[in-house]
Design a protein around this motif. Structure first.
Motif, PDB file in Angstrom:
ATOM      1  N   ASN A 140     -38.138  -6.954  -1.806  1.00  0.00           N
ATOM      2  CA  ASN A 140     -39.342  -7.565  -2.361  1.00  0.00           C
ATOM      3  C   ASN A 140     -38.966  -8.433  -3.547  1.00  0.00           C
ATOM      4  O   ASN A 140     -38.610  -7.933  -4.598  1.00  0.00           O
ATOM      5  N   VAL A 141     -39.013  -9.755  -3.350  1.00  0.00           N
ATOM      6  CA  VAL A 141     -38.950 -10.672  -4.486  1.00  0.00           C
ATOM      7  C   VAL A 141     -40.286 -11.396  -4.483  1.00  0.00           C
ATOM      8  O   VAL A 141     -41.310 -10.809  -4.809  1.00  0.00           O
ATOM      9  N   GLN A 142     -40.311 -12.610  -4.079  1.00  0.00           N
ATOM     10  CA  GLN A 142     -41.593 -13.251  -3.832  1.00  0.00           C
ATOM     11  C   GLN A 142     -42.034 -12.994  -2.394  1.00  0.00           C
ATOM     12  O   GLN A 142     -43.167 -13.231  -2.037  1.00  0.00           O
ATOM     13  N   HIS A 217     -26.882  -1.520  -3.131  1.00  0.00           N
ATOM     14  CA  HIS A 217     -28.144  -2.211  -3.400  1.00  0.00           C
ATOM     15  C   HIS A 217     -27.932  -3.724  -3.333  1.00  0.00           C
ATOM     16  O   HIS A 217     -28.711  -4.457  -2.686  1.00  0.00           O
ATOM     17  N   CYS A 218     -26.878  -4.204  -3.985  1.00  0.00           N
ATOM     18  CA  CYS A 218     -26.591  -5.644  -4.008  1.00  0.00           C
ATOM     19  C   CYS A 218     -26.289  -6.171  -2.610  1.00  0.00           C
ATOM     20  O   CYS A 218     -26.796  -7.230  -2.215  1.00  0.00           O
ATOM     21  N   LYS A 219     -25.474  -5.443  -1.847  1.00  0.00           N
ATOM     22  CA  LYS A 219     -25.106  -5.889  -0.502  1.00  0.00           C
ATOM     23  C   LYS A 219     -26.328  -5.940   0.417  1.00  0.00           C
ATOM     24  O   LYS A 219     -26.460  -6.849   1.238  1.00  0.00           O
ATOM     25  N   THR A 220     -27.229  -4.972   0.269  1.00  0.00           N
ATOM     26  CA  THR A 220     -28.421  -4.951   1.120  1.00  0.00           C
ATOM     27  C   THR A 220     -29.376  -6.066   0.740  1.00  0.00           C
ATOM     28  O   THR A 220     -30.005  -6.695   1.596  1.00  0.00           O
ATOM     29  N   ARG A 221     -29.464  -6.344  -0.578  1.00  0.00           N
ATOM     30  CA  ARG A 221     -30.355  -7.419  -1.028  1.00  0.00           C
ATOM     31  C   ARG A 221     -29.848  -8.805  -0.653  1.00  0.00           C
ATOM     32  O   ARG A 221     -30.564  -9.790  -0.822  1.00  0.00           O
ATOM     33  N   CYS A 222     -28.614  -8.898  -0.159  1.00  0.00           N
ATOM     34  CA  CYS A 222     -28.124 -10.193   0.300  1.00  0.00           C
ATOM     35  C   CYS A 222     -29.058 -10.800   1.352  1.00  0.00           C
ATOM     36  O   CYS A 222     -29.144 -12.024   1.482  1.00  0.00           O
ATOM     37  N   ALA A 223     -29.748  -9.946   2.093  1.00  0.00           N
ATOM     38  CA  ALA A 223     -30.628 -10.435   3.167  1.00  0.00           C
ATOM     39  C   ALA A 223     -31.712 -11.355   2.628  1.00  0.00           C
ATOM     40  O   ALA A 223     -32.047 -12.370   3.243  1.00  0.00           O
ATOM     41  N   ILE A 224     -32.289 -11.024   1.455  1.00  0.00           N
ATOM     42  CA  ILE A 224     -33.374 -11.860   0.937  1.00  0.00           C
ATOM     43  C   ILE A 224     -32.837 -13.190   0.437  1.00  0.00           C
ATOM     44  O   ILE A 224     -33.500 -14.232   0.555  1.00  0.00           O
ATOM     45  N   GLU A 225     -31.609 -13.191  -0.124  1.00  0.00           N
ATOM     46  CA  GLU A 225     -31.004 -14.449  -0.535  1.00  0.00           C
ATOM     47  C   GLU A 225     -30.680 -15.302   0.693  1.00  0.00           C
ATOM     48  O   GLU A 225     -30.852 -16.528   0.676  1.00  0.00           O
ATOM     49  N   HIS A 226     -30.223 -14.651   1.740  1.00  0.00           N
ATOM     50  CA  HIS A 226     -29.964 -15.351   2.996  1.00  0.00           C
ATOM     51  C   HIS A 226     -31.252 -15.952   3.537  1.00  0.00           C
ATOM     52  O   HIS A 226     -31.289 -17.100   3.990  1.00  0.00           O
ATOM     53  N   LEU A 227     -32.338 -15.164   3.486  1.00  0.00           N
ATOM     54  CA  LEU A 227     -33.634 -15.647   3.953  1.00  0.00           C
ATOM     55  C   LEU A 227     -34.083 -16.881   3.182  1.00  0.00           C
ATOM     56  O   LEU A 227     -34.563 -17.853   3.776  1.00  0.00           O
ATOM     57  N   ASN A 228     -33.934 -16.867   1.872  1.00  0.00           N
ATOM     58  CA  ASN A 228     -34.326 -18.031   1.075  1.00  0.00           C
ATOM     59  C   ASN A 228     -33.547 -19.265   1.505  1.00  0.00           C
ATOM     60  O   ASN A 228     -34.095 -20.372   1.593  1.00  0.00           O
ATOM     61  N   GLY A 229     -32.251 -19.076   1.772  1.00  0.00           N
ATOM     62  CA  GLY A 229     -31.440 -20.198   2.231  1.00  0.00           C
ATOM     63  C   GLY A 229     -31.871 -20.705   3.593  1.00  0.00           C
ATOM     64  O   GLY A 229     -31.918 -21.913   3.843  1.00  0.00           O
ATOM     65  N   GLY A 275     -23.551 -16.800  -0.138  1.00  0.00           N
ATOM     66  CA  GLY A 275     -23.509 -15.530  -0.858  1.00  0.00           C
ATOM     67  C   GLY A 275     -24.718 -15.372  -1.752  1.00  0.00           C
ATOM     68  O   GLY A 275     -25.465 -16.321  -1.992  1.00  0.00           O
ATOM     69  N   PRO A 276     -24.941 -14.150  -2.277  1.00  0.00           N
ATOM     70  CA  PRO A 276     -26.138 -13.891  -3.080  1.00  0.00           C
ATOM     71  C   PRO A 276     -26.050 -14.505  -4.458  1.00  0.00           C
ATOM     72  O   PRO A 276     -24.961 -14.696  -5.006  1.00  0.00           O
ATOM     73  N   GLU A 277     -27.209 -14.838  -4.986  1.00  0.00           N
ATOM     74  CA  GLU A 277     -27.272 -15.297  -6.357  1.00  0.00           C
ATOM     75  C   GLU A 277     -27.415 -14.087  -7.270  1.00  0.00           C
ATOM     76  O   GLU A 277     -28.010 -13.078  -6.888  1.00  0.00           O
ATOM     77  N   PRO A 278     -26.887 -14.133  -8.480  1.00  0.00           N
ATOM     78  CA  PRO A 278     -27.003 -12.984  -9.381  1.00  0.00           C
ATOM     79  C   PRO A 278     -28.444 -12.755  -9.793  1.00  0.00           C
ATOM     80  O   PRO A 278     -29.246 -13.686  -9.881  1.00  0.00           O
ATOM     81  N   ASP A 279     -28.765 -11.468 -10.063  1.00  0.00           N
ATOM     82  CA  ASP A 279     -30.101 -11.145 -10.537  1.00  0.00           C
ATOM     83  C   ASP A 279     -30.338 -11.799 -11.888  1.00  0.00           C
ATOM     84  O   ASP A 279     -29.463 -11.847 -12.739  1.00  0.00           O
TER      85      ASP A 279
END
Length: 313
Positions: A140-142, A217-229, A275-279
Motif C-alpha cells: 500500500n503506497v498510493q 520487507h524490502c524485497k517484497t515491496r519491490c513489486a509496487i516499485e515495479h508496478l509504478n514503472g 530496481g526499487p527506489e529507497p523509502d
C-alpha cells in the motif's frame, strides 16, 4: 495526413431575402485505419494493446459510446478507443494524436473526455480488494497491488501536498480493514503507520532477526516499485498530464482499469525495471491513528520476526 475540418460559411442577408442558400462543402481527411493496416506487433508499439485486446476494450465501453446515427464519417467505438489509447501510450499533445489518426484536435479532445469517463466508471469492476481466500502479501503506497501486479485498491483524488498517512486514514480501505482485519497483511513504506494489518520496516534493526525482516520487507515491496514503472512505461501520459486536476484523476483511473485488463490478458510489455527506489519518509506525519493501533502492530510485527526470522542454530 490532413486534419479533419468542417467548413461553414456565413449566409449573406440578401441571399436569405431572395430565398437562395449556399452550402459549404465538407472536406474529410483520410482517416487512419490502424486495425487494418498494422500488424499485432505494430499495434503494441503504438497503442500498447493488440488487436483482440483493443476490440475487448471497445466492447466494454460500446453501450455508452455507440452512435445511433448512420452517417459515414461518425467515429466507430474502436476508432474512439484507438485515439484514446494512442494518447495514453504516447503522452503527447492532442494535436499530434489527431494528426496521426486523421482527425482534428477538437475531435481528439471530445473523444478522450468521453472514453476516459467510461473507462474510469469501470474501476469497481476491475479494481477490487481480494477476499480472504485470495489474500497474498500486498503493498500500500498510493496503490495497493498483489504480487501479480494487479491493482486491488486505489485512491485517486488527493493533491500531492496531502500526506500519505492522511490519505490512508480517510480511505474506505482503512475503515474496512480496521473493523474487519484481513487474513494477511499489507506492506507499506516508512511514510505509513505500523498497524495490525499494515507492516512497516523497523526504523533501526537491532537484531539479526529484525534485519532479516527488513530485508524481506524490502524485497517484497519491490513489486509496487515495479508496478509504478510498468504504469508509466505502458501509459506515457502519466509522466506528465497537461490537463485540469479532475480530468487528470479520471485519466489515472482509466489507466488503472486498462492496466488490470492488460495484466489479466497477458498483454506483453518490455521490462525496463532497474530496481526499487529507497523509502522516503514524508516529514511531519500527523498523529491521526489511535495509540493502541500502533501497539498492536508492534506486537504482530514482533511475532512475525520470532516465528519466521529466527536464526537457525
Amino acid at each position: 495526413m490532413f486534419c479533419l475540418h468542417f467548413l461553414v460559411t456565413s449566409l449573406p442577408f440578401n441571399e436569405l431575402k431572395l430565398g437562395r442558400r449556399k452550402y459549404s462543402e465538407r472536406m474529410y481527411a483520410e482517416r487512419a485505419k490502424p486495425l487494418a493496416q498494422y500488424t499485432t506487433e505494430e499495434l503494441y508499439a503504438r497503442f500498447c494493446f493488440g488487436r483482440d485486446n483493443i476490440k475487448y476494450i471497445a466492447d466494454l465501453v460500446r453501450p455508452k459510446l455507440q452512435h445511433k446515427t448512420k452517417r459515414s464519417h461518425v467515429l466507430s467505438v474502436e476508432e474512439q478507443c484507438l485515439i484514446v489509447l494512442r494518447f495514453y501510450a504516447s503522452g503527447t499533445f492532442y494535436q499530434v494524436v489527431g494528426d496521426n489518426m486523421g482527425v482534428d484536435k477538437s475531435t481528439v479532445t471530445n473523444v478522450v473526455k468521453a472514453v476516459l469517463v467510461e473507462l474510469a466508471s469501470l474501476v469497481n469492476e476491475f479494481v477490487s480488494f481480494p477476499k480472504d481466500d485470495q489474500m497474498a502479501h500486498s503493498i500500500n503506497v498510493q496503490l495497493v497491488a498483489n504480487a501479480d501486479l494487479i491493482i486491488t485498491n486505489c485512491v485517486v483524488k488527493w493533491p500531492g501536498s496531502v500526506h500519505y498517512a492522511h490519505i490512508l486514514r480517510e480511505s474506505a480501505l482503512y475503515r474496512k480493514l480496521r473493523s474487519n482485519r484481513p487474513n494477511g497483511i499489507i506492506l507499506g513504506d516508512s511514510a505509513y503507520p505500523l498497524l495490525s494489518w499494515l507492516m512497516t520496516r523497523f526504523p533501526v534493526a537491532n537484531t539479526p532477526e529484525q534485519a532479516g525482516f527488513n530485508s524481506a520487507h524490502c524485497k517484497t515491496r519491490c513489486a509496487i516499485e515495479h508496478l509504478n514503472g510498468v504504469l508509466k512505461r505502458r501509459f506515457a501520459c502519466l509522466n506528465y498530464l497537461r490537463v485540469e486536476p479532475k480530468v487528470a484523476c479520471n485519466i489515472i483511473l482509466a489507466c488503472i482499469v486498462l492496466h488490470n485488463i492488460a495484466t489479466r490478458r497477458n498483454v506483453p510489455l518490455d521490462d525496463i525495471y532497474d530496481g526499487p527506489e529507497p523509502d522516503e519518509m514524508q516529514p511531519g506525519q500527523p498523529p491521526m491513528f489511535a495509540p493502541n493501533e500502533g501497539q498492536t502492530g508492534r506486537v504482530i510485527r514482533d511475532a512475525i520476526v520470532r516465528h519466521y526470522f529466527r536464526l537457525m542454530t
